[in-house]
Scaffold this motif. Structure first.
Motif, PDB file in Angstrom:
ATOM      1  N   THR A  96       0.794  -1.088  -0.048  1.00  0.00           N
ATOM      2  CA  THR A  96      -0.022  -0.005  -0.053  1.00  0.00           C
ATOM      3  C   THR A  96       0.823   1.255  -0.209  1.00  0.00           C
ATOM      4  O   THR A  96       0.708   2.072  -0.789  1.00  0.00           O
ATOM      5  CB  THR A  96      -1.045  -0.064   1.441  1.00  0.00           C
ATOM      6  OG1 THR A  96      -1.576  -1.279   1.187  1.00  0.00           O
ATOM      7  CG2 THR A  96      -1.938   1.273   1.323  1.00  0.00           C
ATOM      8  N   VAL A  97       1.971   1.272   0.713  1.00  0.00           N
ATOM      9  CA  VAL A  97       2.757   2.351   0.973  1.00  0.00           C
ATOM     10  C   VAL A  97       3.542   2.810  -0.348  1.00  0.00           C
ATOM     11  O   VAL A  97       3.598   3.626  -0.845  1.00  0.00           O
ATOM     12  CB  VAL A  97       3.631   2.234   2.191  1.00  0.00           C
ATOM     13  CG1 VAL A  97       4.573   3.398   2.080  1.00  0.00           C
ATOM     14  CG2 VAL A  97       2.771   2.446   3.432  1.00  0.00           C
ATOM     15  N   ALA A  98       3.831   1.562  -0.826  1.00  0.00           N
ATOM     16  CA  ALA A  98       4.669   1.455  -2.163  1.00  0.00           C
ATOM     17  C   ALA A  98       3.838   1.999  -3.289  1.00  0.00           C
ATOM     18  O   ALA A  98       4.279   2.938  -4.155  1.00  0.00           O
ATOM     19  CB  ALA A  98       5.186   0.148  -2.555  1.00  0.00           C
ATOM     20  N   GLY A  99       2.660   1.620  -3.190  1.00  0.00           N
ATOM     21  CA  GLY A  99       1.807   2.083  -4.316  1.00  0.00           C
ATOM     22  C   GLY A  99       1.351   3.619  -4.261  1.00  0.00           C
ATOM     23  O   GLY A  99       1.141   4.247  -5.401  1.00  0.00           O
ATOM     24  N   LEU A 100       1.275   3.999  -2.882  1.00  0.00           N
ATOM     25  CA  LEU A 100       1.047   5.573  -2.804  1.00  0.00           C
ATOM     26  C   LEU A 100       2.384   6.391  -3.183  1.00  0.00           C
ATOM     27  O   LEU A 100       2.040   7.320  -3.735  1.00  0.00           O
ATOM     28  CB  LEU A 100       0.806   5.788  -1.181  1.00  0.00           C
ATOM     29  CG  LEU A 100      -0.805   5.241  -0.783  1.00  0.00           C
ATOM     30  CD1 LEU A 100      -0.870   5.539   0.775  1.00  0.00           C
ATOM     31  CD2 LEU A 100      -1.691   6.003  -1.461  1.00  0.00           C
ATOM     32  N   ILE A 101       3.312   5.900  -2.790  1.00  0.00           N
ATOM     33  CA  ILE A 101       4.687   6.550  -3.103  1.00  0.00           C
ATOM     34  C   ILE A 101       4.806   6.528  -4.798  1.00  0.00           C
ATOM     35  O   ILE A 101       5.008   7.505  -5.408  1.00  0.00           O
ATOM     36  CB  ILE A 101       5.995   5.814  -2.553  1.00  0.00           C
ATOM     37  CG1 ILE A 101       5.785   6.324  -1.259  1.00  0.00           C
ATOM     38  CG2 ILE A 101       7.045   6.415  -3.322  1.00  0.00           C
ATOM     39  CD1 ILE A 101       6.821   5.517  -0.348  1.00  0.00           C
ATOM     40  N   ASP A 102       4.366   5.063  -5.435  1.00  0.00           N
ATOM     41  CA  ASP A 102       4.520   5.283  -6.839  1.00  0.00           C
ATOM     42  C   ASP A 102       3.423   6.290  -7.395  1.00  0.00           C
ATOM     43  O   ASP A 102       3.779   7.203  -8.515  1.00  0.00           O
ATOM     44  CB  ASP A 102       4.020   3.853  -7.468  1.00  0.00           C
ATOM     45  CG  ASP A 102       4.114   3.646  -8.757  1.00  0.00           C
ATOM     46  OD1 ASP A 102       5.291   4.067  -9.418  1.00  0.00           O
ATOM     47  OD2 ASP A 102       3.206   3.224  -9.593  1.00  0.00           O
ATOM     48  N   ALA A 103       2.212   6.455  -7.140  1.00  0.00           N
ATOM     49  CA  ALA A 103       1.380   7.331  -7.714  1.00  0.00           C
ATOM     50  C   ALA A 103       1.667   8.920  -7.367  1.00  0.00           C
ATOM     51  O   ALA A 103       1.625   9.648  -8.213  1.00  0.00           O
ATOM     52  CB  ALA A 103       0.012   7.160  -7.019  1.00  0.00           C
TER      53      ALA A 103
END
Length: 139
Positions: free
Chosen positions: A114-121
């Motif tokens: 989830t955190v990786a997805g937020l940073i990617d976005a």
């Protein structure tokens, strides 16, 4: 009059991590007119360790008050007042089940994704805005 009262551990130390609040308390005084008042609240306690068995004892708290009368007629005394609780505290050791470990692993992996997805976005949106600014299409 020399007054000395020492409390030692008896059956108050059967619980892992328990303590005896009156252990080695010393109310030493030379005052002949001083009275001592101890109020103790006792709670029956049972402990069931993980390997079986049962241990019983008490936990307690206390309050102390020393008082006297200067020049008056007060007979020195020592009072022990006990208040025995009607409720018994029960401690039981238990192992956490295996599914608790699996749930924790899933939570850690899911949180990481989830955190990786937020940073990617955030990075992708910031790069698109920066690219539009370079082209002059951002209004």
């Amino acid at each position: 009059m020399l007054f000395r009262l020492l409390f030692h551990q008896s059956n108050f130390d059967f619980l892992p991590g328990s303590f005896n609040p009156l252990q080695d308390i010393d109310h030493n005084t030379d005052a002949a007119h001083l009275s001592h008042d101890y109020y103790m609240k006792l709670v029956p306690t049972t402990y069931h360790p993980i390997n079986g068995g049962k241990m019983s004892g008490y936990q307690y708290t206390y309050a102390y008050k020393g008082y006297g009368m200067q020049g008056g007629y007060l007979v020195p005394a020592i009072w022990f007042r006990y208040d025995l609780s009607a409720i018994t505290v029960q401690y039981t050791d238990r192992r956490k089940p295996f599914y608790h470990f699996i749930t924790m692993i899933c939570a850690i992996v899911g949180g990481t994704f989830t955190v990786a997805g937020l940073i990617d976005a955030v990075v992708i949106n910031a790069s698109e805005i920066f690219h539009k600014l370079e082209l002059g299409k951002q209004s």
